[in-house]
Design a protein around this motif. Sequence first.
Motif, short mmCIF file in Angstrom:
data_model
loop_
_atom_site.label_atom_id
_atom_site.label_comp_id
_atom_site.label_asym_id
_atom_site.label_seq_id
_atom_site.Cartn_x
_atom_site.Cartn_y
_atom_site.Cartn_z
N GLY A 169 0.81 -1.21 0.00
CA GLY A 169 0.00 0.00 0.00
C GLY A 169 0.84 1.26 0.00
N ALA A 170 1.88 1.30 0.83
CA ALA A 170 2.72 2.50 0.91
C ALA A 170 3.49 2.73 -0.38
CB ALA A 170 3.68 2.38 2.09
N VAL A 171 4.01 1.67 -0.98
CA VAL A 171 4.75 1.81 -2.24
C VAL A 171 3.86 2.37 -3.33
CG1 VAL A 171 5.87 0.53 -4.11
CG2 VAL A 171 6.49 0.05 -1.74
N PHE A 172 2.66 1.83 -3.45
CA PHE A 172 1.73 2.31 -4.49
C PHE A 172 1.25 3.72 -4.20
CE2 PHE A 172 1.91 -1.88 -6.10
CZ PHE A 172 1.31 -1.90 -7.35
N LEU A 173 1.01 4.05 -2.95
CA LEU A 173 0.57 5.41 -2.62
C LEU A 173 1.68 6.42 -2.86
CD1 LEU A 173 -1.47 4.60 0.61
CD2 LEU A 173 -2.38 5.56 -1.52
N ALA A 174 2.93 6.04 -2.59
CA ALA A 174 4.05 6.94 -2.91
C ALA A 174 4.12 7.19 -4.41
CB ALA A 174 5.36 6.34 -2.41
N ALA A 175 3.92 6.14 -5.20
CA ALA A 175 3.92 6.31 -6.66
C ALA A 175 2.77 7.20 -7.11
CB ALA A 175 3.84 4.95 -7.34
N ASP A 176 1.60 7.05 -6.48
CA ASP A 176 0.47 7.92 -6.82
C ASP A 176 0.77 9.36 -6.45
OD1 ASP A 176 -1.32 6.11 -7.99
OD2 ASP A 176 -1.98 5.38 -6.05
N ALA A 177 1.41 9.57 -5.31
CA ALA A 177 1.76 10.94 -4.91
C ALA A 177 2.72 11.57 -5.91
CB ALA A 177 2.38 10.93 -3.51
N ARG A 178 3.68 10.79 -6.42
CA ARG A 178 4.58 11.32 -7.44
C ARG A 178 3.83 11.65 -8.73
NH1 ARG A 178 7.61 7.10 -5.36
NH2 ARG A 178 7.26 5.73 -7.14
N ARG A 179 2.91 10.76 -9.08
CA ARG A 179 2.15 10.99 -10.31
C ARG A 179 1.28 12.23 -10.21
NH1 ARG A 179 -2.73 8.42 -11.58
NH2 ARG A 179 -2.36 6.84 -9.99
N PHE A 180 0.76 12.50 -9.02
CA PHE A 180 -0.08 13.66 -8.83
C PHE A 180 0.71 14.90 -8.42
CE2 PHE A 180 -3.29 10.25 -7.63
CZ PHE A 180 -3.88 10.26 -8.88
#
Length: 346
Positions: free
Chosen positions: A175-186
């Motif tokens: 969850g944290a890895v994917f959320l970090a990637a989403d934060a970078r994308r946004f």
Amino acid sequence: MIAGVIAVVLLLAVAAYACGGGTDYGAGFWDLTAGGAERGKRPRRLIDHAMAPVWEVNNVWLIFVLVIMWTGFPVFFQQVFVTMWLPLALAAVGTVLRGAGFALRKQVRRLAGRRLYGALFAVASLLTPFFLGAAAGGVASGRVTSTTTASTDAWANPTSLLFGLLAIAATASLGAVFLAADARRFAVPDLDGYFRRRALGALAALAVLAVITLVVTHGDAPHVWHGLTHGVGLFFVVVAALGTVATGWLLTRPSGAWSRVTAVGTVASAILAWGMAQRPYLVPTSLTVAEGAGAHTTLRWLGLVTLVALVLVVPAVALLYWLDTQGELESLTDADLRGAGTGDEG
């Protein structure tokens, strides 16, 4: 031969659910630990936005697991659900309550209602993977047999408890890895760092728990321990260990690229290591794959239906994941994270 193929398909379906559904459970874990209404507002809004397009589709893999297990290995299905009815029932209730909490917390108008449904979603996201992992630990330690009755010892033993904690740590890291990637994308750099730090902490906890589990299984689940330290099982253990290191290293890099791939590879390899370690048993050391399998004709039709389902479902799910990770479904800005809405204080 065909029973072995179906068993591999079942294992792959478990791995797919662990990675797909596990990412969503992990997001719920970080929702639970985000803090109060004001401090946790922005992380929770990112979690809501990241999960919304795909959270429900991940249950497809759970349906695959149940159908293949029930149809292909009815003896195994019966033994597991008779012996592990309590943790599995709690996991099922948690899955339902978690979905209801996630769907309703953004719809209710009153703050108390949003907090109630938000807490329901977050707590269920923690307990559901724990009980699923505990049930898996009971299987791995050979406590699920035709003569075993439902009891606390079947799932509240050292291997089960550690499997449950491993499930929480694995889902939290995903969850944290994917959320970090989403934060970078946004383009939200502060949340990128926020979730990277949590991903690194979860990976460290996962590594420590994995070592402890390996030690405990030596005495509590000797067949699985032997499988994890020899042959194909050991190969996947090494792959999982390398994946953990690679994910941690990638999270320290500015771009963080490929961290999602290695994180998924780590969890999938751990599941495959467990499955390979149990060979040739469904339940070590009392029920082999051949003994637990259904009729040959049933297995042939199950294989055909599964193949057709995978041809139809996998491309659609892969496209959905790709569209979501590429930001093609919906945009999010920092203003959205700061803005006032029905879910800001949930």
